[in-house]
Structure formats: structure tokens, C-alpha cells
Design a protein around this motif. Structure first.
Motif, mmCIF file in Angstrom:
data_model
loop_
_atom_site.group_PDB
_atom_site.id
_atom_site.type_symbol
_atom_site.label_atom_id
_atom_site.label_comp_id
_atom_site.label_asym_id
_atom_site.label_seq_id
_atom_site.Cartn_x
_atom_site.Cartn_y
_atom_site.Cartn_z
ATOM 1 N N ALA A 80 0.844 -1.199 0.000
ATOM 2 C CA ALA A 80 0.000 0.000 0.000
ATOM 3 C C ALA A 80 0.879 1.249 0.000
ATOM 4 C CB ALA A 80 -0.931 -0.005 1.210
ATOM 5 N N ASP A 81 0.905 1.950 -1.137
ATOM 6 C CA ASP A 81 1.719 3.158 -1.274
ATOM 7 C C ASP A 81 0.881 4.427 -1.342
ATOM 8 O OD1 ASP A 81 3.946 1.602 -1.259
ATOM 9 O OD2 ASP A 81 4.606 2.114 -3.275
ATOM 10 N N SER A 82 -0.424 4.276 -1.515
ATOM 11 C CA SER A 82 -1.315 5.430 -1.546
ATOM 12 C C SER A 82 -2.702 4.972 -1.117
ATOM 13 C CB SER A 82 -1.369 6.057 -2.942
ATOM 14 O OG SER A 82 -2.160 5.271 -3.804
ATOM 15 N N THR A 83 -3.593 5.940 -0.951
ATOM 16 C CA THR A 83 -4.953 5.566 -0.578
ATOM 17 C C THR A 83 -5.637 4.774 -1.682
ATOM 18 O OG1 THR A 83 -5.744 7.719 -1.339
ATOM 19 C CG2 THR A 83 -5.273 7.492 1.026
ATOM 20 N N ASN A 84 -5.136 4.842 -2.919
ATOM 21 C CA ASN A 84 -5.684 4.024 -4.011
ATOM 22 C C ASN A 84 -5.505 2.532 -3.741
ATOM 23 O OD1 ASN A 84 -6.387 6.298 -5.392
ATOM 24 N ND2 ASN A 84 -4.848 6.091 -6.987
ATOM 25 N N ASP A 85 -4.551 2.187 -2.902
ATOM 26 C CA ASP A 85 -4.251 0.791 -2.594
ATOM 27 C C ASP A 85 -5.060 0.268 -1.402
ATOM 28 O OD1 ASP A 85 -2.261 0.783 -4.606
ATOM 29 O OD2 ASP A 85 -0.801 1.591 -3.186
ATOM 30 N N LEU A 86 -5.947 1.101 -0.862
ATOM 31 C CA LEU A 86 -6.675 0.738 0.356
ATOM 32 C C LEU A 86 -8.179 0.744 0.141
ATOM 33 C CD1 LEU A 86 -4.801 3.025 2.914
ATOM 34 C CD2 LEU A 86 -4.363 0.616 2.448
ATOM 35 N N LEU A 87 -8.853 -0.071 0.933
ATOM 36 C CA LEU A 87 -10.307 0.043 1.012
ATOM 37 C C LEU A 87 -10.614 1.260 1.878
ATOM 38 C CD1 LEU A 87 -11.135 -3.715 1.680
ATOM 39 C CD2 LEU A 87 -11.433 -2.454 -0.464
ATOM 40 N N PRO A 88 -11.723 1.944 1.617
ATOM 41 C CA PRO A 88 -12.037 3.148 2.394
ATOM 42 C C PRO A 88 -12.025 2.933 3.913
ATOM 43 C CG PRO A 88 -13.466 3.014 0.493
ATOM 44 C CD PRO A 88 -12.683 1.733 0.530
ATOM 45 N N ALA A 89 -12.365 1.755 4.359
ATOM 46 C CA ALA A 89 -12.366 1.489 5.815
ATOM 47 C C ALA A 89 -10.970 1.584 6.425
ATOM 48 C CB ALA A 89 -12.967 0.109 6.076
ATOM 49 N N LYS A 90 -9.919 1.476 5.612
ATOM 50 C CA LYS A 90 -8.535 1.522 6.103
ATOM 51 C C LYS A 90 -7.898 2.914 6.010
ATOM 52 C CE LYS A 90 -7.804 -2.838 7.117
ATOM 53 N NZ LYS A 90 -7.356 -3.282 8.408
ATOM 54 N N PHE A 91 -8.611 3.895 5.442
ATOM 55 C CA PHE A 91 -8.011 5.226 5.253
ATOM 56 C C PHE A 91 -7.507 5.819 6.557
ATOM 57 C CE2 PHE A 91 -10.305 6.675 1.101
ATOM 58 C CZ PHE A 91 -9.670 5.661 0.415
ATOM 59 N N SER A 92 -8.216 5.657 7.638
ATOM 60 C CA SER A 92 -7.795 6.265 8.905
ATOM 61 C C SER A 92 -6.523 5.602 9.448
ATOM 62 C CB SER A 92 -8.894 6.195 9.941
ATOM 63 O OG SER A 92 -9.195 4.848 10.249
#
Length: 93
Positions: A80-92
Motif C-alpha cells: 500500500a503506497d497510496s490511498t488508491n491501494d486501500l479500502l475506504p475502511a482503512k483510510f484512517s
């Protein structure tokens, strides 16, 4: 060169938050600064840098992309290098 009292140009370091919604505007800012012959160091991860649009030839000499490794973070994927690599639940995280 831009005149800042002593005729020198600036060296600006840009380190946007790791989301493309911020990286792209900061890249645009970097290009504007480079057109004024200021040197820009744009910091991000290697993967993010690889996904940025190509620079026009007139600014290429003034912008250096500086890859930074990200340390592993608990509860996040290793790649995961950016928020594009994450599900929205993991943004925080």
C-alpha cells in the motif's frame, strides 16, 4: 532565473500526502515552479512516482523525483503506497 534579491532560484521540497487527489495538484504546482526555473524535489514512494504523468521536457531538468520507502504499518497491506491501494475502511489507519 527568478530574482530573489540575490538572483538565485529556490529549491523547494514537495511532499504531498499519499493520495493521488493531492499528488496530482502538487505535481502541477511543481511544474509551475519549475517553469520559473526553481528546482523542485518531489518526494513520494517509487510506485507512486511511476504512476505520475510524464513531465514536459521544459520542466524535466528542474524536477527531481525522490523515492522514499514506506515502513510496514500494522493492519495495512505491504504494497500500500497510496490511498488508491486501500479500502475506504482503512483510510484512517
Amino acid at each position: 532565473m527568478a530574482d530573489h534579491g540575490n538572483g538565485a532560484s529556490l529549491h523547494i521540497v514537495v511532499f504531498p500526502w499519499l493520495t493521488f487527489s493531492l499528488m496530482l495538484p502538487f505535481l502541477s504546482l511543481s511544474k509551475s515552479l519549475a517553469k520559473r526555473r526553481h528546482r523542485v524535489s518531489f518526494l513520494s514512494t517509487s510506485r507512486n512516482i511511476a504512476h505520475l504523468p510524464k513531465l514536459p521536457p521544459n520542466v524535466t531538468p528542474f524536477i527531481d523525483f525522490v523515492p522514499l520507502p514506506l515502513p510496514p504499518v500494522d493492519n495495512l497491506p505491504l504494497d500500500a503506497d497510496s490511498t488508491n491501494d486501500l479500502l475506504p475502511a482503512k483510510f484512517s489507519t
